[in-house]
Design an enzyme around this catalytic site. Sequence first.
Site, PDB file in Angstrom:
ATOM      1  N   ASP A   1      23.453  11.342  -9.393  1.00  0.00           N
ATOM      2  CA  ASP A   1      23.307  12.763  -9.123  1.00  0.00           C
ATOM      3  C   ASP A   1      24.093  13.607 -10.133  1.00  0.00           C
ATOM      4  O   ASP A   1      24.984  13.103 -10.827  1.00  0.00           O
ATOM      5  CB  ASP A   1      23.811  13.043  -7.712  1.00  0.00           C
TER       6      ASP A   1
ATOM      7  N   LYS B   1      21.522   6.095  -6.492  1.00  0.00           N
ATOM      8  CA  LYS B   1      21.147   7.497  -6.653  1.00  0.00           C
ATOM      9  C   LYS B   1      22.181   8.138  -7.567  1.00  0.00           C
ATOM     10  O   LYS B   1      23.360   8.249  -7.205  1.00  0.00           O
ATOM     11  CB  LYS B   1      21.108   8.209  -5.304  1.00  0.00           C
TER      12      LYS B   1
ATOM     13  N   ARG C   1      14.283  13.002  -8.487  1.00  0.00           N
ATOM     14  CA  ARG C   1      14.161  14.177  -7.639  1.00  0.00           C
ATOM     15  C   ARG C   1      13.450  15.254  -8.438  1.00  0.00           C
ATOM     16  O   ARG C   1      13.866  15.591  -9.543  1.00  0.00           O
ATOM     17  CB  ARG C   1      15.529  14.657  -7.204  1.00  0.00           C
TER      18      ARG C   1
ATOM     19  N   TYR D   1      22.260  14.331   4.687  1.00  0.00           N
ATOM     20  CA  TYR D   1      21.882  15.451   5.540  1.00  0.00           C
ATOM     21  C   TYR D   1      22.199  15.197   7.016  1.00  0.00           C
ATOM     22  O   TYR D   1      21.893  16.018   7.868  1.00  0.00           O
ATOM     23  CB  TYR D   1      20.397  15.772   5.371  1.00  0.00           C
TER      24      TYR D   1
ATOM     25  N   ASP E   1      25.741   8.097   0.776  1.00  0.00           N
ATOM     26  CA  ASP E   1      25.848   9.244  -0.114  1.00  0.00           C
ATOM     27  C   ASP E   1      27.311   9.666  -0.257  1.00  0.00           C
ATOM     28  O   ASP E   1      28.240   8.947   0.148  1.00  0.00           O
ATOM     29  CB  ASP E   1      24.968  10.394   0.404  1.00  0.00           C
ATOM     30  N   ASP E   2      27.501  10.825  -0.830  1.00  0.00           N
ATOM     31  CA  ASP E   2      28.815  11.385  -1.141  1.00  0.00           C
ATOM     32  C   ASP E   2      29.750  11.345   0.073  1.00  0.00           C
ATOM     33  O   ASP E   2      29.334  11.625   1.187  1.00  0.00           O
ATOM     34  CB  ASP E   2      28.616  12.827  -1.609  1.00  0.00           C
TER      35      ASP E   2
ATOM     36  N   CYS F   1      18.874  12.540 -10.152  1.00  0.00           N
ATOM     37  CA  CYS F   1      18.880  13.779  -9.391  1.00  0.00           C
ATOM     38  C   CYS F   1      19.745  14.790 -10.134  1.00  0.00           C
ATOM     39  O   CYS F   1      20.747  14.420 -10.755  1.00  0.00           O
ATOM     40  CB  CYS F   1      19.435  13.539  -7.989  1.00  0.00           C
TER      41      CYS F   1
ATOM     42  N   ASP G   1      17.334  20.384  -3.109  1.00  0.00           N
ATOM     43  CA  ASP G   1      17.547  19.718  -1.832  1.00  0.00           C
ATOM     44  C   ASP G   1      16.739  20.389  -0.731  1.00  0.00           C
ATOM     45  O   ASP G   1      16.719  21.625  -0.624  1.00  0.00           O
ATOM     46  CB  ASP G   1      19.020  19.783  -1.416  1.00  0.00           C
TER      47      ASP G   1
END
Length: 495
Positions: A291, A289, A348, A151, A182-183, A333, A352
């Site tokens: 996802d 994580k 999660r 984020y 993250d991504d 997630c 989001d």
Amino acid sequence: MPEWTLNVNPAELRVLVSGFQSWSEAELRPLQDTQAVPLMRWRHEQGHDPGFLPSGQAGVWRSHTVLALVRPDGSGWVGGAGDATQTFVGWEARASGDQVTVTCTLEGPEVPVLWEETSDVTATLEAQAVRLGRAMHARTPAPLRVWCSWYSYYRAVTLDAMLDNARRARDLGLPFEVFQLDDGFQADLGDWTEPSAHFGGHARDLPGPLGDLGFTPGLWLAPFLAAPSSRLFAEHPDWMLRGEDGQPLPVGHNWGGAYYALDTTHPEVLAWLRDLAATVRGWGYTYLKLDFLYGAALPGVRHNPQVGRAQAYRQGLQALRDGAGQDAFLLGCGAPLAQSIGLVDAMRTGPDVAPFWDEESRRVWLGDATGPSARNALHTALSRWYQHPWYQPDPDVAICRRELSLLSHEEREAVAGMLDVIGGLRASSDPIALLDDEGLALLRRCLTISTPDRPAALTQSFGGAVTHFSRGTFNLADMRLGGLAAHSYRKGHHG
């Protein structure tokens, strides 16, 4: 298919439902209301279970694993599953005249199901959740405090940005345990071991410096997905989940287009998943994580047609656990919730969080409340308070910054209140350099671990979710209710 007929006026009842996966809506609503179903077909795959969609009919509510009906005095009925390892358990409550019909559908091997009338719906639902967690050998480690790049930087994350934020966190004494990339580090969706052109290094270059700064390295993967442009897809088209036409099956729309899912009944796919998890563990990542996990559980044509959807999902997740090791911390997630118990450490439990309150046009006019927004995250995560015995709940990140955010002071405080009430993982994604003194103070508060709270009542709701807790009340509605401003949280004891 078990069925129960209740001689009760549907107008007197509220229904508590939980959707299929992390982002699928969980709500507390009058039974005679209408459960929304997304108008966009691709949101059926990416936000729900296409095999058991929300009804879209007034007075008909569908739920996965659990269902509760609540009378005005807090009594009612609770349904639950005795096991979810290889079986999807779907509940439906249907209002008809002066009766309610409840049915339970099993997809997979027969498992025990529970249907109890109770004087205390909250306590009975919590007790059923404990039983399911014990039956599936749930992993419930202590909650962690995590900084995540998503984020702040989204797919534009760089190695330098990760280390800059880690250094700032250390210098400020912020109590993070994990720094999670993250991504954006990878060349393509599925090509996890090749770096993206903009990352400025390789993901394996990060754990060493993070460890030197005192943080546990974390990494994001969407291990069951492949982009049509990826080397993985080009080299192994036979590894993909397929449609009835024999072609790879699109399972959502993101990253600029459609993408595909691996067929986790294929032995070579399972070997590849084990190797992927072992590889990133070898780079030094002990926190993963994972996802978009729903991709392995969707309806489709599989390599082994004898393996059901829940079992296919579970064996793919087991391969990742085997590769990462029993001591790795796995966060699920976009994942089927109950089917992950015993394999993930955290989950999660809502959509989001985003630096804005609501995407009303999508939620109201397109019937889709599974997308990113602070409102959607609170609505669903609060309505899954009882899932602590299954894993550590992850309600997603606090938003403490005022720059690059449309959230008001009250809305930031509501997100902070959600973290306090849920009491699971604590996470932030704010660029630390953007936080002023007020933002840093809010972040420190949001990183303070708390015990999980319980609802004070399921017979009231300010916004179609579980909003009344013993430590405070949320107003998720767009108007002032009960003395609370719209989109706000008021801390205070409720007797």
